[in-house]
Design a protein around this motif. Structure first.
Motif, PDB file in Angstrom:
ATOM      1  N   ALA A  81      43.146  52.515  22.809  1.00 44.51           N
ATOM      2  CA  ALA A  81      44.047  51.930  23.803  1.00 44.51           C
ATOM      3  C   ALA A  81      43.249  51.266  24.907  1.00 44.51           C
ATOM      4  O   ALA A  81      42.125  51.689  25.208  1.00 44.51           O
ATOM      5  CB  ALA A  81      44.942  53.013  24.399  1.00 44.51           C
ATOM      6  N   SER A  82      43.849  50.219  25.475  1.00 44.88           N
ATOM      7  CA  SER A  82      43.197  49.537  26.600  1.00 44.88           C
ATOM      8  C   SER A  82      44.202  48.593  27.232  1.00 44.88           C
ATOM      9  O   SER A  82      45.200  48.229  26.612  1.00 44.88           O
ATOM     10  CB  SER A  82      41.976  48.746  26.120  1.00 44.88           C
ATOM     11  OG  SER A  82      41.496  47.920  27.164  1.00 44.88           O
ATOM     12  N   ASP A  83      43.913  48.207  28.461  1.00 42.07           N
ATOM     13  CA  ASP A  83      44.748  47.203  29.106  1.00 42.07           C
ATOM     14  C   ASP A  83      44.341  45.803  28.678  1.00 42.07           C
ATOM     15  O   ASP A  83      45.043  44.832  28.971  1.00 42.07           O
ATOM     16  CB  ASP A  83      44.653  47.330  30.631  1.00 42.07           C
ATOM     17  CG  ASP A  83      45.444  48.543  31.120  1.00 42.07           C
ATOM     18  OD1 ASP A  83      46.443  48.882  30.462  1.00 42.07           O
ATOM     19  OD2 ASP A  83      45.038  49.135  32.134  1.00 42.07           O
ATOM     20  N   ILE A  84      43.212  45.716  28.040  1.00 42.87           N
ATOM     21  CA  ILE A  84      42.723  44.415  27.596  1.00 42.87           C
ATOM     22  C   ILE A  84      42.887  44.313  26.087  1.00 42.87           C
ATOM     23  O   ILE A  84      42.323  45.090  25.322  1.00 42.87           O
ATOM     24  CB  ILE A  84      41.249  44.220  28.012  1.00 42.87           C
ATOM     25  CG1 ILE A  84      41.153  44.222  29.542  1.00 42.87           C
ATOM     26  CG2 ILE A  84      40.699  42.930  27.444  1.00 42.87           C
ATOM     27  CD1 ILE A  84      39.757  44.215  30.077  1.00 42.87           C
ATOM     28  N   LYS A  85      43.730  43.363  25.710  1.00 43.79           N
ATOM     29  CA  LYS A  85      44.098  43.209  24.305  1.00 43.79           C
ATOM     30  C   LYS A  85      42.863  43.046  23.431  1.00 43.79           C
ATOM     31  O   LYS A  85      42.728  43.659  22.375  1.00 43.79           O
ATOM     32  CB  LYS A  85      44.994  41.974  24.189  1.00 43.79           C
ATOM     33  CG  LYS A  85      45.779  41.889  22.918  1.00 43.79           C
ATOM     34  CD  LYS A  85      46.717  40.697  23.013  1.00 43.79           C
ATOM     35  CE  LYS A  85      47.557  40.535  21.763  1.00 43.79           C
ATOM     36  NZ  LYS A  85      48.460  39.381  21.894  1.00 43.79           N
ATOM     37  N   TYR A  86      41.963  42.192  23.912  1.00 42.68           N
ATOM     38  CA  TYR A  86      40.737  41.893  23.170  1.00 42.68           C
ATOM     39  C   TYR A  86      39.965  43.171  22.866  1.00 42.68           C
ATOM     40  O   TYR A  86      39.486  43.380  21.748  1.00 42.68           O
ATOM     41  CB  TYR A  86      39.888  40.939  24.021  1.00 42.68           C
ATOM     42  CG  TYR A  86      38.555  40.581  23.427  1.00 42.68           C
ATOM     43  CD1 TYR A  86      38.396  39.387  22.720  1.00 42.68           C
ATOM     44  CD2 TYR A  86      37.450  41.403  23.590  1.00 42.68           C
ATOM     45  CE1 TYR A  86      37.171  39.046  22.180  1.00 42.68           C
ATOM     46  CE2 TYR A  86      36.225  41.069  23.052  1.00 42.68           C
ATOM     47  CZ  TYR A  86      36.089  39.889  22.347  1.00 42.68           C
ATOM     48  OH  TYR A  86      34.881  39.565  21.813  1.00 42.68           O
ATOM     49  N   ASP A 127      38.206  34.571  29.604  1.00 41.52           N
ATOM     50  CA  ASP A 127      37.489  35.794  29.932  1.00 41.52           C
ATOM     51  C   ASP A 127      38.336  36.634  30.879  1.00 41.52           C
ATOM     52  O   ASP A 127      38.506  36.287  32.047  1.00 41.52           O
ATOM     53  CB  ASP A 127      36.143  35.429  30.586  1.00 41.52           C
ATOM     54  CG  ASP A 127      35.281  36.678  30.787  1.00 41.52           C
ATOM     55  OD1 ASP A 127      35.863  37.757  31.032  1.00 41.52           O
ATOM     56  OD2 ASP A 127      34.058  36.559  30.697  1.00 41.52           O
ATOM     57  N   GLU A 128      38.906  37.730  30.354  1.00 34.91           N
ATOM     58  CA  GLU A 128      39.824  38.538  31.167  1.00 34.91           C
ATOM     59  C   GLU A 128      39.111  39.214  32.328  1.00 34.91           C
ATOM     60  O   GLU A 128      39.729  39.643  33.280  1.00 34.91           O
ATOM     61  CB  GLU A 128      40.521  39.579  30.281  1.00 34.91           C
ATOM     62  CG  GLU A 128      41.304  38.916  29.169  1.00 34.91           C
ATOM     63  CD  GLU A 128      42.322  39.849  28.524  1.00 34.91           C
ATOM     64  OE1 GLU A 128      43.049  40.539  29.240  1.00 34.91           O
ATOM     65  OE2 GLU A 128      42.396  39.850  27.279  1.00 34.91           O
ATOM     66  N   HIS A 129      37.803  39.361  32.205  1.00 38.96           N
ATOM     67  CA  HIS A 129      37.059  40.028  33.278  1.00 38.96           C
ATOM     68  C   HIS A 129      36.783  39.070  34.445  1.00 38.96           C
ATOM     69  O   HIS A 129      36.871  39.456  35.602  1.00 38.96           O
ATOM     70  CB  HIS A 129      35.753  40.605  32.744  1.00 38.96           C
ATOM     71  CG  HIS A 129      35.960  41.611  31.642  1.00 38.96           C
ATOM     72  ND1 HIS A 129      36.361  42.909  31.875  1.00 38.96           N
ATOM     73  CD2 HIS A 129      35.861  41.494  30.287  1.00 38.96           C
ATOM     74  CE1 HIS A 129      36.475  43.548  30.715  1.00 38.96           C
ATOM     75  NE2 HIS A 129      36.177  42.707  29.738  1.00 38.96           N
ATOM     76  N   THR A 130      36.466  37.803  34.129  1.00 37.31           N
ATOM     77  CA  THR A 130      36.130  36.864  35.202  1.00 37.31           C
ATOM     78  C   THR A 130      37.254  35.873  35.481  1.00 37.31           C
ATOM     79  O   THR A 130      37.261  35.226  36.531  1.00 37.31           O
ATOM     80  CB  THR A 130      34.873  36.045  34.843  1.00 37.31           C
ATOM     81  OG1 THR A 130      35.180  35.229  33.707  1.00 37.31           O
ATOM     82  CG2 THR A 130      33.701  36.948  34.528  1.00 37.31           C
ATOM     83  N   GLY A 131      38.195  35.741  34.544  1.00 40.06           N
ATOM     84  CA  GLY A 131      39.303  34.820  34.748  1.00 40.06           C
ATOM     85  C   GLY A 131      38.945  33.357  34.589  1.00 40.06           C
ATOM     86  O   GLY A 131      39.599  32.488  35.157  1.00 40.06           O
ATOM     87  N   THR A 132      37.902  33.083  33.803  1.00 40.17           N
ATOM     88  CA  THR A 132      37.516  31.685  33.599  1.00 40.17           C
ATOM     89  C   THR A 132      37.718  31.274  32.142  1.00 40.17           C
ATOM     90  O   THR A 132      37.799  32.106  31.249  1.00 40.17           O
ATOM     91  CB  THR A 132      36.031  31.454  33.963  1.00 40.17           C
ATOM     92  OG1 THR A 132      35.233  32.380  33.224  1.00 40.17           O
ATOM     93  CG2 THR A 132      35.793  31.647  35.440  1.00 40.17           C
TER      94      THR A 132
END
Length: 584
Positions: free
Chosen positions: A388-393, A432-437
RNA sequence: GGAUCAGUGGUGUAGCGGUUAACAUGUCUCCCUGUCACGGAGAAGAUCGCGGGUUCGAUUCCCGUCUGAUCCGCCA
């Protein structure tokens, strides 16, 4: 004797030749001295034939392993055939034996089953390459290239070479830089791929180009990644995606047939990128085994486990009949693995004695349990792997990595089958879900799908591209795309990637200029020659299909490259080596 | 940049707070006419990666470092 020419290669010696005199050249692979009779396994590039040296032949010089020898003798039938050898029914009774050259004792055993470490093998690569398996791999590689030449030549492709010394375009992979002496202080870059050149060749009107192209990337190495590697690089004009894929399938069909006599079924299966990621947890799915990912978010969000109540994505897969393998220790090791893929943990639930079992089970409602059992049709000794994670990837790729490991570990794979498929319809951008770019998923010249063009301004993350990867047994063996051929679209994509007009002009100015002169719709692909060879050779190490590879530190233990250069060389280039700082 | 594992005769491994450092293979000498992983007898061959620490004593335990393999990041 020296003037006598070789009459046969070893693998040509057969039962039908009994009585004939032959002249062979080869190396002593093994000597068995029985006193007044000696057997020698003679090896050449085609294989091994046994030599018989008997007591009547007195003056036979002493030979040792790896001596290169020249023999004249008569083919005779063996008293007891050796079924393991292709030439095992016959041997050559030696009348004359000359040593062409002696050999020191080798630091590694010259045999498929060598005992040497990779370090030793690479240092003495010329000896390592004498091993039949490596000879076979390099012959296979050459055959693949030959097939590519034949097929593409026959389909009106023109082979054109593009420069090795090029301009630096510091996007994507790190480049190898080459200082210019004539142009003081300036650098060439070695190509990561001939991408821009092949597109310019389309603008130049060649319509069909290919090249066996050397590419260079200064990134960290892996078992399947080398800093210099080879692409079968292809570009076409006026073909749509289906036409191009069909033509490339013809190439693959020919390669599989003519190198290993394997029939691949055409047309190849096409899998949507989203399906690959959602079902197999990978953009290069190995579909030779099942372990498909199921979405468990709706089932488990109602459990009493708090984390599952809030987390956005829960997925899992079932491994049939393996619960007994998942001991405490084994599961602990898996959680070590989970950290690698930025997973919080893998949750393991076993189904034994008609009950679910595992640390998670106490948090499950009866309904949760029934739903899980029904979802996966659980049977005795099955085991569920959940993440499980909040990030689909992260959920998909984290489980995909586990899926891949277990598939191999439990030998769920039929190794005689080749799993060849296209992964198509990729997102244009990787978000990039971490940086939003946004970054290009493939490269910035990939053409967005027509139906998504209007979303470029509003929802760029939902834009898909005419993009395709060829996947063989879970390896990305190649990939390509339709290219942008309209200036406005290209500029829009550049802008979305965060390039300023000035950036574009500086980095790709010549390329954008070319777009003004009637650019044709064009599309291409590049096959990784080494990856392709690896798959066909059934090896998982790229070094096995490269004559002189680098080690993981990108060094060549044999030539000792890269090395220091003289002060004079540096001075001519105007380069100073900075002192390494010792305090960080 | 990070993680894991490994480093001991030529090669591949075992081992252990005190050993004559073990085994396999290779090498050398001798014996052997049907081997094919030939067999038999014998011999040579190792500063146990490097530096430091703990200890009466370290190849072994600890710290550091170097080298290699595999993976994560990275590979538009």
């Amino acid at each position: 004797m020296e003037k006598l020419e070789r009459t046969h290669y070893n693998n040509e010696i057969s039962l039908s030749m009994v009585g004939r005199h032959v002249i062979l050249i080869g190396r002593v692979s093994k000597k068995r001295d029985l006193g007044s009779i000696t057997f020698v396994d003679l090896r050449d590039k085609t294989g091994i034939v046994q030599l018989l040296i008997n007591h009547e032949f007195r003056n036979f010089p002493n030979v040792r392993n790896e001596y290169l020898i020249h023999v004249y003798g008569q083919v005779v039938k063996k008293e007891v055939p050796n079924k393991l050898l292709k030439t095992g029914e016959v041997e050559v009774e030696v009348h004359i034996l000359e040593i062409i050259n002696e050999s020191d004792t080798t630091p590694l055993i010259i045999d498929d089953k060598t005992d040497a470490s990779e370090e030793v093998r690479l240092k003495y690569r010329y000896l390592d390459l004498r091993r039949p398996c490596l000879q076979k791999n390099l012959m296979l590689r050459a055959k693949i290239v030959k097939c590519a030449h034949e097929y593409l030549d026959n389909n009106n492709f023109l082979e054109i070479e593009t420069p090795i010394l090029g301009a630096s375009t510091p996007e994507g992979a790190r480049e190898y830089l080459v200082p210019s002496r004539v142009n003081h202080g300036q650098f060439y870059a070695l190509p990561q791929s001939p991408q821009l050149f092949k597109q310019l060749l389309m603008i130049a009107g060649f319509e069909r180009y290919y090249q066996i192209a050397k590419c260079f990337r200064d990134e960290d190495l892996r078992a399947d990644r080398q800093p210099d590697f080879t692409q079968i690089d292809i570009e076409t004009s006026f073909l749509n995606q289906e036409q191009l894929l069909k033509m490339m399938e013809g190439l693959l069909e020919k390669i599989f047939k003519e190198t290993i006599n394997y029939d691949i079924k055409l047309p190849l299966r096409q899998m949507e990128y989203n399906d690959a990621v959602n079902i197999y947890g990978s953009d290069k799915p190995d579909t030779r085994f099942d372990l498909k990912l199921h979405d468990l978010t709706s089932i488990l969000s109602t459990s009493k486990f708090e984390y599952f109540n809030t987390v956005k994505y829960i997925k899992g897969f079932v491994v049939k009949n393996k619960a007994d393998v998942f001991t405490r220790k084994y599961v602990d090791n898996l959680s070590l693995l989970s950290k690698k893929y930025s997973m919080r943990n893998y949750f393991i639930i076993k189904y034994v004695n008609n009950e679910l079992e595992g640390s998670l089970v106490k948090s499950l409602t009866e309904e949760n349990k029934m739903d899980l059992i029904n979802e996966f049709h659980l049977l005795e000794n099955d085991v569920l792997c959940i993440a499980a994670s909040d990030i689909k990837y992260d959920v998909n790729f984290g489980l995909g990595a586990l899926r891949s490991q277990l598939g191999h570990e439990f030998r769920l794979i039929d190794i005689d089958v080749f799993d060849v498929l296209w992964v198509v319809h990729w997102p244009l951008f990787a978000y990039d879900e971490h940086t939003g770019t946004l970054a290009p998923e493939h490269h910035p010249f990939t053409r967005p799908c027509d139906e998504d063009l209007n979303k470029l301004d509003t929802n760029p993350r939902d834009v898909y591209a005419y993009c395709y990867d060829i996947i063989i047994n879970g390896y990305e063996a190649g990939g390509g795309s339709l290219r942008i051929y309209k200036k406005e679209v290209q500029n829009k994509v550049f802008n979305l990637l965060g390039f300023t007009d000035e950036d574009i002009k500086r980095k790709f100015g010549f390329f954008i200029d070319a777009f003004n002169y009637g650019t044709p719709p064009h599309a291409g692909i590049a096959f990784g020659l080494e990856r392709l060879t690896m798959c066909l050779a059934k090896t998982d190490n790229i070094k096995d299909v490269i004559a002189f590879p680098k080690n993981l530190k990108a060094r060549c233990p044999m030539t000792n490259a890269p090395s220091n250069v003289t002060d004079k060389q540096l001075e001519e280039l105007g380069i100073k080596i900075a002192e390494e700082s010792t305090n960080e």
